[in-house]
Design a protein around this motif. Structure first.
Motif, mmCIF file in Angstrom:
data_model
loop_
_atom_site.group_PDB
_atom_site.id
_atom_site.type_symbol
_atom_site.label_atom_id
_atom_site.label_comp_id
_atom_site.label_asym_id
_atom_site.label_seq_id
_atom_site.Cartn_x
_atom_site.Cartn_y
_atom_site.Cartn_z
ATOM 1 N N LEU A 69 0.823 -1.205 0.000
ATOM 2 C CA LEU A 69 0.000 0.000 0.000
ATOM 3 C C LEU A 69 0.860 1.259 0.000
ATOM 4 O O LEU A 69 0.545 2.240 -0.669
ATOM 5 C CB LEU A 69 -0.926 -0.013 1.213
ATOM 6 C CG LEU A 69 -2.041 1.005 1.249
ATOM 7 C CD1 LEU A 69 -2.992 0.776 0.091
ATOM 8 C CD2 LEU A 69 -2.790 0.907 2.560
ATOM 9 N N SER A 70 1.962 1.219 0.723
ATOM 10 C CA SER A 70 2.809 2.411 0.785
ATOM 11 C C SER A 70 3.674 2.573 -0.462
ATOM 12 O O SER A 70 4.007 3.693 -0.847
ATOM 13 C CB SER A 70 3.699 2.354 2.022
ATOM 14 O OG SER A 70 4.607 1.282 1.917
ATOM 15 N N GLU A 71 4.037 1.476 -1.113
ATOM 16 C CA GLU A 71 4.955 1.546 -2.253
ATOM 17 C C GLU A 71 4.257 1.706 -3.592
ATOM 18 O O GLU A 71 4.751 2.409 -4.468
ATOM 19 C CB GLU A 71 5.801 0.272 -2.318
ATOM 20 C CG GLU A 71 6.753 0.089 -1.185
ATOM 21 C CD GLU A 71 7.441 -1.254 -1.243
ATOM 22 O OE1 GLU A 71 7.119 -2.052 -2.140
ATOM 23 O OE2 GLU A 71 8.293 -1.500 -0.391
ATOM 24 N N ASN A 72 3.141 1.042 -3.774
ATOM 25 C CA ASN A 72 2.570 0.890 -5.109
ATOM 26 C C ASN A 72 1.338 1.754 -5.297
ATOM 27 O O ASN A 72 0.245 1.409 -4.881
ATOM 28 C CB ASN A 72 2.212 -0.577 -5.355
ATOM 29 C CG ASN A 72 3.417 -1.467 -5.241
ATOM 30 O OD1 ASN A 72 4.528 -1.034 -5.504
ATOM 31 N ND2 ASN A 72 3.213 -2.698 -4.852
ATOM 32 N N ARG A 73 1.545 2.857 -5.948
ATOM 33 C CA ARG A 73 0.451 3.754 -6.306
ATOM 34 C C ARG A 73 0.570 4.058 -7.797
ATOM 35 O O ARG A 73 1.654 4.036 -8.362
ATOM 36 C CB ARG A 73 0.531 5.056 -5.531
ATOM 37 C CG ARG A 73 0.433 4.888 -4.044
ATOM 38 C CD ARG A 73 0.456 6.246 -3.363
ATOM 39 N NE ARG A 73 0.564 6.140 -1.940
ATOM 40 C CZ ARG A 73 -0.448 5.913 -1.125
ATOM 41 N NH1 ARG A 73 -1.636 5.750 -1.606
ATOM 42 N NH2 ARG A 73 -0.265 5.848 0.174
ATOM 43 N N VAL A 74 -0.550 4.371 -8.397
ATOM 44 C CA VAL A 74 -0.518 4.796 -9.791
ATOM 45 C C VAL A 74 -0.138 6.265 -9.794
ATOM 46 O O VAL A 74 -0.893 7.117 -9.346
ATOM 47 C CB VAL A 74 -1.880 4.568 -10.477
ATOM 48 C CG1 VAL A 74 -1.850 5.093 -11.897
ATOM 49 C CG2 VAL A 74 -2.234 3.104 -10.466
ATOM 50 N N GLN A 75 1.061 6.548 -10.272
ATOM 51 C CA GLN A 75 1.582 7.905 -10.235
ATOM 52 C C GLN A 75 1.563 8.563 -11.606
ATOM 53 O O GLN A 75 1.748 9.762 -11.711
ATOM 54 C CB GLN A 75 3.011 7.897 -9.703
ATOM 55 C CG GLN A 75 3.107 7.348 -8.307
ATOM 56 C CD GLN A 75 4.537 7.107 -7.890
ATOM 57 O OE1 GLN A 75 5.432 7.061 -8.718
ATOM 58 N NE2 GLN A 75 4.747 6.936 -6.606
ATOM 59 N N GLY A 76 1.415 7.784 -12.641
ATOM 60 C CA GLY A 76 1.468 8.338 -13.981
ATOM 61 C C GLY A 76 2.892 8.349 -14.500
ATOM 62 O O GLY A 76 3.813 7.842 -13.875
ATOM 63 N N TYR A 77 3.077 8.947 -15.643
ATOM 64 C CA TYR A 77 4.384 8.935 -16.287
ATOM 65 C C TYR A 77 4.982 10.327 -16.446
ATOM 66 O O TYR A 77 6.136 10.471 -16.817
ATOM 67 C CB TYR A 77 4.289 8.272 -17.661
ATOM 68 C CG TYR A 77 3.260 8.908 -18.560
ATOM 69 C CD1 TYR A 77 3.547 10.047 -19.278
ATOM 70 C CD2 TYR A 77 1.992 8.369 -18.670
ATOM 71 C CE1 TYR A 77 2.603 10.641 -20.083
ATOM 72 C CE2 TYR A 77 1.043 8.948 -19.478
ATOM 73 C CZ TYR A 77 1.354 10.084 -20.185
ATOM 74 O OH TYR A 77 0.416 10.666 -20.980
ATOM 75 N N LEU A 78 4.219 11.372 -16.165
ATOM 76 C CA LEU A 78 4.704 12.715 -16.467
ATOM 77 C C LEU A 78 5.921 13.107 -15.639
ATOM 78 O O LEU A 78 6.870 13.694 -16.156
ATOM 79 C CB LEU A 78 3.587 13.739 -16.269
ATOM 80 C CG LEU A 78 2.495 13.709 -17.324
ATOM 81 C CD1 LEU A 78 1.441 14.755 -17.016
ATOM 82 C CD2 LEU A 78 3.068 13.933 -18.700
ATOM 83 N N PHE A 79 5.921 12.778 -14.362
ATOM 84 C CA PHE A 79 7.060 13.140 -13.521
ATOM 85 C C PHE A 79 8.327 12.450 -14.012
ATOM 86 O O PHE A 79 9.373 13.076 -14.150
ATOM 87 C CB PHE A 79 6.784 12.773 -12.063
ATOM 88 C CG PHE A 79 7.923 13.100 -11.151
ATOM 89 C CD1 PHE A 79 8.205 14.416 -10.822
ATOM 90 C CD2 PHE A 79 8.732 12.107 -10.632
ATOM 91 C CE1 PHE A 79 9.255 14.728 -9.981
ATOM 92 C CE2 PHE A 79 9.783 12.407 -9.799
ATOM 93 C CZ PHE A 79 10.048 13.721 -9.475
ATOM 94 N N GLU A 80 8.227 11.171 -14.294
ATOM 95 C CA GLU A 80 9.385 10.426 -14.769
ATOM 96 C C GLU A 80 9.836 10.929 -16.133
ATOM 97 O O GLU A 80 11.022 11.035 -16.413
ATOM 98 C CB GLU A 80 9.039 8.940 -14.843
ATOM 99 C CG GLU A 80 10.213 8.054 -15.115
ATOM 100 C CD GLU A 80 9.854 6.591 -15.019
ATOM 101 O OE1 GLU A 80 10.593 5.798 -15.608
ATOM 102 O OE2 GLU A 80 8.854 6.247 -14.379
ATOM 103 N N GLN A 81 8.874 11.276 -16.976
ATOM 104 C CA GLN A 81 9.205 11.777 -18.305
ATOM 105 C C GLN A 81 9.884 13.142 -18.209
ATOM 106 O O GLN A 81 10.860 13.401 -18.902
ATOM 107 C CB GLN A 81 7.934 11.879 -19.141
ATOM 108 C CG GLN A 81 8.157 12.304 -20.563
ATOM 109 C CD GLN A 81 6.866 12.285 -21.362
ATOM 110 O OE1 GLN A 81 5.864 11.756 -20.920
ATOM 111 N NE2 GLN A 81 6.901 12.863 -22.531
ATOM 112 N N GLN A 82 9.404 14.015 -17.337
ATOM 113 C CA GLN A 82 10.012 15.334 -17.189
ATOM 114 C C GLN A 82 11.418 15.222 -16.628
ATOM 115 O O GLN A 82 12.327 15.922 -17.071
ATOM 116 C CB GLN A 82 9.152 16.210 -16.281
ATOM 117 C CG GLN A 82 7.864 16.639 -16.923
ATOM 118 C CD GLN A 82 6.934 17.325 -15.940
ATOM 119 O OE1 GLN A 82 7.203 17.388 -14.751
ATOM 120 N NE2 GLN A 82 5.827 17.826 -16.438
#
Length: 104
Positions: free
Chosen positions: A82-95
Motif C-alpha cells: 500500500l505504501s509503495e505501489n500507487r498509480v503515479q502516472g508517467y509525467l514526472f518520470e518523463q520530465q
C-alpha cells in the motif's frame, strides 16, 4: 501445461521496457508505447496489492479472533504494498528524464 497465448494478446503485449531510457521523444509511437508500459506496470503492482487485500480479508473472516496471530504476514505485506505501489502516472518520470538529457 501452459496455454498458448493468442495472436491478439501477443499483438497488444508491450515491446518496450517501462522506462524512458533510449526513447526518442520525436518518435511519438515509441513515446506512447513507453508511457503505456509505465502505466501498465504501475497497475500490475496496484492489482497485486488488491489480491493481497482480498486474501487478508478472507484470512480475517476465516481466523476470527485469532486473526492478529494468523494473518500478520498478510497484513505486513499489504501495508508494504500500500505504501509503495500507487498509480503515479508517467509525467514526472518523463520530465525528469527530459531534464537529464544533454543539451544539443
Amino acid at each position: 501445461m501452459p496455454t498458448p497465448e493468442s495472436a491478439a494478446f501477443l499483438a497488444k503485449k508491450p515491446t518496450v521496457p517501462p522506462t524512458f531510457d533510449g526513447v526518442d521523444y520525436n518518435d511519438t509511437k515509441r513515446l506512447k508505447q513507453a508511457q503505456d508500459a509505465i502505466i501498465r506496470e504501475q497497475w500490475v503492482r496496484v492489482m497485486m496489492g488488491r489480491l493481497v487485500r482480498e486474501e487478508l480479508s478472507k484470512c480475517y473472516y476465516r481466523e476470527g479472533v485469532n486473526h492478529l496471530e494468523k494473518c500478520g504476514h498478510l497484513r505486513e505485506r499489504y501495508l508494504q504494498l500500500l505504501s509503495e505501489n500507487r498509480v503515479q502516472g508517467y509525467l514526472f518520470e518523463q520530465q525528469n528524464h527530459f531534464a537529464n538529457q544533454p543539451k544539443q
